[in-house]
Design a protein around this motif. Structure first.
Motif, PDB file in Angstrom:
ATOM      1  N   MET A   1       0.838  -1.190   0.000  1.00 24.45           N
ATOM      2  CA  MET A   1       0.000   0.000   0.000  1.00 24.45           C
ATOM      3  C   MET A   1       0.880   1.250   0.000  1.00 24.45           C
ATOM      4  O   MET A   1       1.855   1.319   0.730  1.00 24.45           O
ATOM      5  N   ARG A   2       0.504   2.218  -0.810  1.00 24.76           N
ATOM      6  CA  ARG A   2       1.268   3.459  -0.917  1.00 24.76           C
ATOM      7  C   ARG A   2       0.898   4.408   0.206  1.00 24.76           C
ATOM      8  O   ARG A   2      -0.251   4.477   0.620  1.00 24.76           O
ATOM      9  N   GLU A   3       1.858   5.169   0.641  1.00 24.54           N
ATOM     10  CA  GLU A   3       1.597   6.161   1.678  1.00 24.54           C
ATOM     11  C   GLU A   3       0.973   7.395   1.039  1.00 24.54           C
ATOM     12  O   GLU A   3       1.281   7.735  -0.105  1.00 24.54           O
ATOM     13  N   PRO A   4       0.087   8.085   1.781  1.00 24.67           N
ATOM     14  CA  PRO A   4      -0.526   9.299   1.226  1.00 24.67           C
ATOM     15  C   PRO A   4       0.531  10.379   0.991  1.00 24.67           C
ATOM     16  O   PRO A   4       1.559  10.411   1.663  1.00 24.67           O
ATOM     17  N   LEU A   5       0.252  11.226   0.040  1.00 24.41           N
ATOM     18  CA  LEU A   5       1.167  12.327  -0.254  1.00 24.41           C
ATOM     19  C   LEU A   5       1.195  13.299   0.912  1.00 24.41           C
ATOM     20  O   LEU A   5       0.184  13.543   1.567  1.00 24.41           O
ATOM     21  N   SER A   6       2.338  13.886   1.145  1.00 24.48           N
ATOM     22  CA  SER A   6       2.471  14.862   2.230  1.00 24.48           C
ATOM     23  C   SER A   6       1.734  16.150   1.864  1.00 24.48           C
ATOM     24  O   SER A   6       1.462  16.421   0.693  1.00 24.48           O
ATOM     25  N   GLU A   7       1.450  16.932   2.876  1.00 25.96           N
ATOM     26  CA  GLU A   7       0.750  18.205   2.660  1.00 25.96           C
ATOM     27  C   GLU A   7       1.549  19.130   1.749  1.00 25.96           C
ATOM     28  O   GLU A   7       1.000  19.791   0.873  1.00 25.96           O
TER      29      GLU A   7
END
Length: 161
Positions: A1-7
């Motif tokens: 699973m990919r990590e969400p993009l940073s802000e």
């Protein structure tokens, strides 16, 4: 699973690199705008817009003959009452050239208080809408503003031939 993009990555991709002109403003004027907005209005950089009001980049009168300052106040009322508003607006660049584009506005709450986020759509010559209408309807095509929450712009055209 990919990590969400940073802000910061999201901000860079969705705001800074966007081809769509975007800005955030409140009663004090522009709080922030992206490079596309600065380019669209013909200013050297985004910082040159800070503290200025969006209506400052408009001719005195809008396409319906109403004062830009009054029309912008009506738009702000719609945004406050309904949370969202979409309108076609006549802007004027710093070089004097005018253009029309759709503006989608959304009310937001920031730590500093109420504000509005706006995204400008495709721009076109200020003559385009009027060139599509007969002389008897010109000046009436966007009057009065009839917009509800989440709705598009409504037009009331009642001219006699």
């Amino acid at each position: 699973m990919r990590e969400p993009l940073s802000e910061s990555v999201l901000r860079n991709v969705l705001y800074e690199q966007s081809l769509d002109a975007q800005f955030i403003y409140n009663s004090q004027g522009f709080l922030q705008c992206n490079p596309a907005m600065a380019k669209m209005l013909g200013v050297s950089n985004s910082e040159a817009l800070l503290g200025r009001h969006p209506a400052e980049f408009s001719p005195q009168f809008q396409m319906d003959g109403g004062l830009s300052s009054e029309r912008w106040q009506q738009i702000e009322t719609q945004v406050r009452e309904h949370g969202k508003h979409r309108v076609e607006w006549l802007f004027r660049r710093t070089d004097g050239n005018e253009f029309v584009c759709e503006v989608a506005l959304t009310a937001v709450q920031l730590e500093s208080g109420d504000a509005v986020v706006a995204r400008l759509g495709t721009q076109r010559s200020n003559r385009e809408p009027a060139s599509l209408m007969s002389a008897s309807v010109r000046g009436w095509w966007a009057s009065p503003l009839l917009v509800g929450a989440g709705a598009g712009v409504g037009f009331s055209v009642s001219a006699s031939a």
